[in-house]
Design a protein around this motif. Structure first.
Motif, short mmCIF file in Angstrom:
data_model
loop_
_atom_site.label_atom_id
_atom_site.label_comp_id
_atom_site.label_asym_id
_atom_site.label_seq_id
_atom_site.Cartn_x
_atom_site.Cartn_y
_atom_site.Cartn_z
N LEU A 176 8.79 4.77 1.20
CA LEU A 176 7.63 4.19 0.70
C LEU A 176 7.27 2.75 1.27
CD1 LEU A 176 7.27 5.10 -3.11
CD2 LEU A 176 5.52 5.91 -1.41
N LEU A 177 8.55 2.18 1.69
CA LEU A 177 8.46 0.82 2.28
C LEU A 177 7.60 0.65 3.44
CD1 LEU A 177 12.19 -0.38 1.88
CD2 LEU A 177 10.20 -1.47 0.92
N ARG A 178 7.60 1.83 4.24
CA ARG A 178 6.97 1.97 5.50
C ARG A 178 5.39 2.67 5.38
NH1 ARG A 178 10.48 4.75 10.02
NH2 ARG A 178 8.69 3.54 11.23
N LEU A 179 5.03 2.77 3.99
CA LEU A 179 3.57 3.32 3.92
C LEU A 179 2.76 1.96 3.59
CD1 LEU A 179 1.65 5.66 3.04
CD2 LEU A 179 2.33 5.20 0.58
N ASN A 180 1.87 2.20 4.79
CA ASN A 180 0.73 1.07 4.68
C ASN A 180 -0.60 1.70 4.13
OD1 ASN A 180 2.09 -0.87 6.18
ND2 ASN A 180 2.05 0.31 7.96
N VAL A 181 -1.16 1.05 3.23
CA VAL A 181 -2.41 1.31 2.59
C VAL A 181 -3.65 0.64 2.82
CG1 VAL A 181 -3.41 1.89 0.20
CG2 VAL A 181 -0.92 2.68 0.53
N PRO A 182 -4.79 1.07 3.29
CA PRO A 182 -5.86 0.38 3.56
C PRO A 182 -6.18 -0.28 2.30
CG PRO A 182 -6.11 2.42 4.25
CD PRO A 182 -5.11 2.61 3.45
N ALA A 183 -6.58 -1.98 2.66
CA ALA A 183 -6.95 -2.74 1.29
C ALA A 183 -7.98 -2.17 0.72
CB ALA A 183 -7.09 -3.99 1.97
N GLY A 184 -7.72 -2.20 -0.80
CA GLY A 184 -8.97 -1.77 -1.70
C GLY A 184 -9.75 -2.86 -1.97
N ILE A 185 -10.51 -2.70 -3.00
CA ILE A 185 -11.39 -3.54 -3.53
C ILE A 185 -10.77 -4.69 -4.29
CG2 ILE A 185 -13.67 -4.16 -4.74
CD1 ILE A 185 -14.31 -1.31 -4.13
N ALA A 186 -10.66 -5.91 -3.77
CA ALA A 186 -10.09 -6.97 -4.66
C ALA A 186 -10.56 -7.25 -5.91
CB ALA A 186 -10.12 -8.20 -3.94
N PRO A 187 -9.76 -7.30 -6.94
CA PRO A 187 -10.25 -7.60 -8.14
C PRO A 187 -11.25 -8.98 -8.39
CG PRO A 187 -7.87 -7.35 -8.38
CD PRO A 187 -8.27 -7.35 -6.95
N ALA A 188 -12.08 -8.78 -9.20
CA ALA A 188 -13.26 -10.12 -9.30
C ALA A 188 -12.53 -11.28 -9.82
CB ALA A 188 -14.51 -9.91 -10.17
N GLY A 189 -11.32 -11.09 -10.39
CA GLY A 189 -10.53 -12.26 -11.09
C GLY A 189 -9.68 -11.74 -12.09
N ARG A 190 -8.67 -12.63 -12.02
CA ARG A 190 -7.39 -12.10 -13.16
C ARG A 190 -7.96 -12.31 -14.43
NH1 ARG A 190 -2.31 -11.65 -10.64
NH2 ARG A 190 -2.57 -10.61 -8.91
N SER A 191 -7.86 -11.42 -15.47
CA SER A 191 -8.07 -11.51 -16.85
C SER A 191 -6.94 -11.09 -17.49
CB SER A 191 -9.45 -10.81 -17.07
OG SER A 191 -9.32 -9.32 -17.07
N SER A 192 -7.00 -11.04 -18.93
CA SER A 192 -5.77 -10.83 -19.56
C SER A 192 -5.48 -9.16 -19.62
CB SER A 192 -6.12 -11.08 -21.16
OG SER A 192 -7.18 -10.57 -21.69
#
Length: 392
Positions: A176-192
């Motif tokens: 898994l260290l060599r598994l590259n995953v395409p970037a997903g949708i970034a979270p709109a903002g950190r919440s609790s």
């Protein structure tokens, strides 16, 4: 398998499952040797279910917040440490339960992350084939390696089985260290954590199809928990079969489960076809009713081949539809919730099944299991039909 990212995920999960096969057999044998009771062995199952109920609501937001491959690697490393520690505490049944609890807790984080990563590695039209490959590898590993694990334990002791399991987690993490995953949708903002968990539940409750699939999942678990655990009782009390014949019944399920995905991928690559998603519920319901009605080894084996086929094809198509339908940023929370529904339904079923069998007889358990599976198919079909109507 020609796609390198998928191939890496497949190798990591398959190698990890090799270790799981050794661990499952060795744990059951070890606990039985320490306690001498079936109840003691059941304690291992309960220790594996409880972490899902306790941690799923926390694991889902974490999987959606952090890089999913990193979550999988961390879970593998923690599980490797626990597996390697087992030989040093094999004399205490409570320590063994604690390690079983920890191994299951690692899976609570690993499994939703793995399910969430897959749609980022392959096209939607490849989801059925991709899930089929993962499922077939898991089933074949169990069929081939479970007997080998028993031989290893008998010849070399429990320690070697646990070391093999620990090594499998390290190998999985290395891949898994060599598994590259395409970037997903970034979270709109950190919440609790609470707000993120509540958002996942809110989306699930408000999405007609996901809600229907959740209902189908829970109803299916209410059926499968009891019928799976009490198949041995049906074999002895209703079918009048011996211990060797019971092994043949389990083998029949394995054969059906192994060939199911291979057949499925030849017929469809569309994860949204209702018949392939919900038909397996109906097939398994028919098998449960047939098992409660018929008698004899050969009819039971034939029915259980069909049951294994329905179980495997149903798991592949159900997961594929869930992956296709769930928004990327919520996949961790949705899959963790579905895991929790499955395990909670399974636990309720395990507790109720024995009581029903004692009061009404073992055949009543399987007839009730059939009714629950038919209800699961109806719930899913109703949701799919409503969703299609809304989209049109």
């Amino acid at each position: 398998m020609r796609q390198q990212p998928y191939r890496r995920l497949w190798i990591a999960r398959t190698v990890s499952q090799w270790g799981d096969a050794f661990n499952t057999v060795a744990l059951a044998l070890l606990v039985y040797s320490l306690t001498g009771t079936g109840l003691g062995v059941s304690g291992v199952v309960i220790a594996e279910i409880i972490p899902v109920l306790l941690l799923a609501s926390f694991a889902g937001p974490l999987v959606d917040r952090f890089p999913r491959v990193a979550v999988m690697i961390a879970a593998d490393l923690v599980r490797a440490a626990l597996a390697f520690s087992l030989p040093f505490m094999a004399g205490s049944v409570f320590a063994v339960y604690a390690v079983a609890f920890g191994l299951s807790a690692g899976a609570v984080f690993f499994n939703p992350a793995s399910q969430s990563v897959l749609p980022s590695l392959v096209r939607e039209r490849d989801l059925v084939a991709a899930n089929s490959g993962l499922w077939t590898a898991a089933v074949v590993s169990q069929i081939v390696l479970a007997p080998l694990a028993g031989v290893v334990v008998a010849a070399f002791g429990y320690d070697w089985a646990f070391w093999i399991n620990g090594a499998s987690y390290l190998a999985s993490a290395a891949v898994l260290l060599r598994l590259n995953v395409p970037a997903g949708i970034a979270p709109a903002g950190r919440s609790s954590w609470y707000r993120e968990a509540r958002e996942g539940l809110s989306v699930l409750a408000g999405h007609r199809l996901l809600r229907a699939l959740a209902g189908a999942q829970f109803l299916g678990a209410l059926s499968a928990g009891a019928t799976g655990a009490l198949l041995v009782v049906l074999a002895r009390e209703h079918l009048q079969l011996g211990e060797a014949d019971y092994g043949l019944l389990l083998g029949a399920i394995g054969v059906g489960a192994a060939i199911g995905p291979l057949i499925l991928s030849r017929f469809t690559d569309n994860p949204r076809q209702a018949g392939f998603v919900l038909g397996p519920f109906v097939l398994r319901g028919i098998v449960d009713a047939a098992l409660a009605t018929a008698a004899g080894l050969v009819p039971a084996m034939a029915a259980l081949v069909a049951y294994g086929l329905g179980t495997s094809t149903g798991a592949v198509t159900f997961n594929s539809l869930l992956q296709a339908e769930t928004p990327e940023r919520l996949r961790g929370r949705i899959f963790a919730t579905f895991d929790m529904l499955w395990q909670s339904g399974r636990l309720i079923s395990l507790l109720a099944g024995g009581l029903i069998a004692d009061i009404l007889g073992i055949r009543a358990v399987f007839y009730l299991g059939a009714v629950l599976l038919f209800a699961a198919a109806w719930a899913g079909w109703h949701g799919l039909r409503k969703e299609r109507a809304n989209r049109q």
